[in-house]
Design an enzyme around this catalytic site. Sequence first.
Site, mmCIF file in Angstrom:
data_model
loop_
_atom_site.group_PDB
_atom_site.id
_atom_site.type_symbol
_atom_site.label_atom_id
_atom_site.label_comp_id
_atom_site.label_asym_id
_atom_site.label_seq_id
_atom_site.Cartn_x
_atom_site.Cartn_y
_atom_site.Cartn_z
ATOM 1 N N ASP A 17 -25.161 4.504 21.508
ATOM 2 C CA ASP A 17 -25.863 3.441 19.813
ATOM 3 C C ASP A 17 -26.473 4.436 18.474
ATOM 4 O O ASP A 17 -27.809 4.108 17.960
ATOM 5 C CB ASP A 17 -26.588 2.050 20.196
ATOM 6 N N SER A 18 -26.018 6.016 18.772
ATOM 7 C CA SER A 18 -26.527 6.587 17.472
ATOM 8 C C SER A 18 -26.855 6.430 16.455
ATOM 9 O O SER A 18 -25.537 5.478 15.757
ATOM 10 C CB SER A 18 -26.107 8.172 17.786
ATOM 11 N N PRO A 29 -31.919 13.878 13.007
ATOM 12 C CA PRO A 29 -31.906 13.517 14.295
ATOM 13 C C PRO A 29 -31.533 13.261 15.147
ATOM 14 O O PRO A 29 -30.560 13.352 16.777
ATOM 15 C CB PRO A 29 -33.047 12.377 14.661
ATOM 16 N N ASP A 63 -32.842 -1.027 16.964
ATOM 17 C CA ASP A 63 -33.310 -2.602 16.785
ATOM 18 C C ASP A 63 -32.612 -3.381 18.498
ATOM 19 O O ASP A 63 -33.021 -4.549 18.292
ATOM 20 C CB ASP A 63 -31.563 -2.532 15.592
ATOM 21 N N HIS A 79 -22.795 -5.211 17.751
ATOM 22 C CA HIS A 79 -22.523 -5.228 19.716
ATOM 23 C C HIS A 79 -22.644 -5.181 20.465
ATOM 24 O O HIS A 79 -22.416 -4.971 21.366
ATOM 25 C CB HIS A 79 -24.568 -5.522 19.896
ATOM 26 N N ASP A 138 -35.569 12.231 22.622
ATOM 27 C CA ASP A 138 -34.582 12.953 22.241
ATOM 28 C C ASP A 138 -33.276 12.049 23.386
ATOM 29 O O ASP A 138 -33.167 12.724 24.908
ATOM 30 C CB ASP A 138 -34.280 14.056 21.989
HETATM 31 N N1 SAM Z 1 -25.945 0.547 14.849
HETATM 32 C C1 SAM Z 1 -26.194 1.848 14.170
HETATM 33 C C2 SAM Z 1 -25.408 2.789 13.732
HETATM 34 O O1 SAM Z 1 -24.063 2.675 13.604
HETATM 35 O O2 SAM Z 1 -25.523 3.734 13.020
HETATM 36 C C3 SAM Z 1 -27.369 2.582 15.226
HETATM 37 C C4 SAM Z 1 -28.156 1.594 14.975
HETATM 38 S S1 SAM Z 1 -29.848 2.643 16.068
HETATM 39 C C5 SAM Z 1 -30.892 2.166 14.913
HETATM 40 C C6 SAM Z 1 -29.516 4.430 15.792
HETATM 41 C C7 SAM Z 1 -31.141 4.604 16.601
HETATM 42 O O3 SAM Z 1 -30.444 6.562 16.963
HETATM 43 C C8 SAM Z 1 -31.810 4.998 15.335
HETATM 44 O O4 SAM Z 1 -33.182 4.000 16.116
HETATM 45 C C9 SAM Z 1 -32.442 6.498 16.210
HETATM 46 O O5 SAM Z 1 -33.380 6.690 15.729
HETATM 47 C C10 SAM Z 1 -31.734 6.439 16.321
HETATM 48 N N2 SAM Z 1 -31.717 8.390 17.034
HETATM 49 C C11 SAM Z 1 -31.220 8.727 16.271
HETATM 50 N N3 SAM Z 1 -30.959 10.234 16.653
HETATM 51 C C12 SAM Z 1 -31.218 10.112 18.651
HETATM 52 C C13 SAM Z 1 -31.605 11.316 19.343
HETATM 53 N N4 SAM Z 1 -31.215 12.256 19.301
HETATM 54 N N5 SAM Z 1 -31.404 10.276 20.391
HETATM 55 C C14 SAM Z 1 -32.125 9.347 20.703
HETATM 56 N N6 SAM Z 1 -32.042 8.047 19.728
HETATM 57 C C15 SAM Z 1 -31.760 8.478 18.433
#
Ligand code: SAM
Length: 287
Positions: A163-164, A170, A95, A71, A145
């Site tokens: 931070d995807s 998704p 998170d 982070h 989204d």
């Molecule tokens: N640090 C982590 C990594 O590098 O993989 C990512 C952590 S964070 C929990 C990733 C978040 O992105 C998830 O909570 C997921 O639900 C979200 N996410 C995935 N696709 C997305 C989208 N199209 N729009 C917004 N959030 C999305």
Amino acid sequence: MKTTRGLNARKTEAREYQTPVSGIFFTVKKVLYTGRSRFQTIEIILNRDYGRVLLLDGLVQTTERDEFYYHEMLVHPAMASHPKPEHVLIIGGGDGGALRETLKHPVKKVWMVEIDGQVIKACREHFPWLRPSLKDKRAELVIADGNVFIEKTAQKFDVILVDSSDPVGPSTVLHQEAFYRRLKSRLKPGGIIAAQAGSLMLHQDSHARKSVFLKKIFRHSGLYLGPVPTYPVGMWCYNFLSDRVDPLAARKMRLPEGLRYYNPEIHRAAFALPNFLKERLGSGLSK
Ligand code: SAM
């Protein structure tokens, strides 16, 4: 009880992200949360070495013990390189670690756009650092989204942090050229984007593929590196993208107090890329 749960191999496009063939394991001391949302399976387990571990579709997203490596390196290089970041957008980040780090800066407003409300609910319950951030008056949580949000919003941003999760399900759309073109259209002049970009060793095809279109879209586009012990091969890559801000240009860095990993020396070192990656990307940061 031994389990292979938590293999930290990551899935995504093409061969690089097929069913994991390597990874680390976590022995589950206790299952704190398990559920399935419209988008993914969500698990939070307790592990003796790493504490609470968030897994989405069985893949490690964050652990209590090493989350600050990730982070701080996602958030501060962009925030510290921008002269006065007031409006910040976080895409993903369920998170809450990226939000916590961003709110350490004197920002006016931070939007966190997370597609899966169930991730937020589970993390609010089991990751204590998320609650105060969500209560912060400067933070606005949007369950949507990220790709659709930036298409619809009229707001422009000084810094955008992606931070995807990996480019499967998704998150697939968040690793594509069209998404980065839309992101650029939502940046204020002098704006900066930082995005998680995958493993140094296991995701080289995707680094090479992305660098081709990112160099076309942004004047300054490059990768920087940082260790994340529980991510594949422990060394992670991030994209730094901007038309005006060169991350290595000398500047007085305004850094929040109490950072545990990031500092000006780490910043400079992070942009020093190994030869094999430079060759793959064609000489690193484009000018
Ligand atoms: N640090 C982590 C990594 O590098 O993989 C990512 C952590 S964070 C929990 C990733 C978040 O992105 C998830 O909570 C997921 O639900 C979200 N996410 C995935 N696709 C997305 C989208 N199209 N729009 C917004 N959030 C999305």
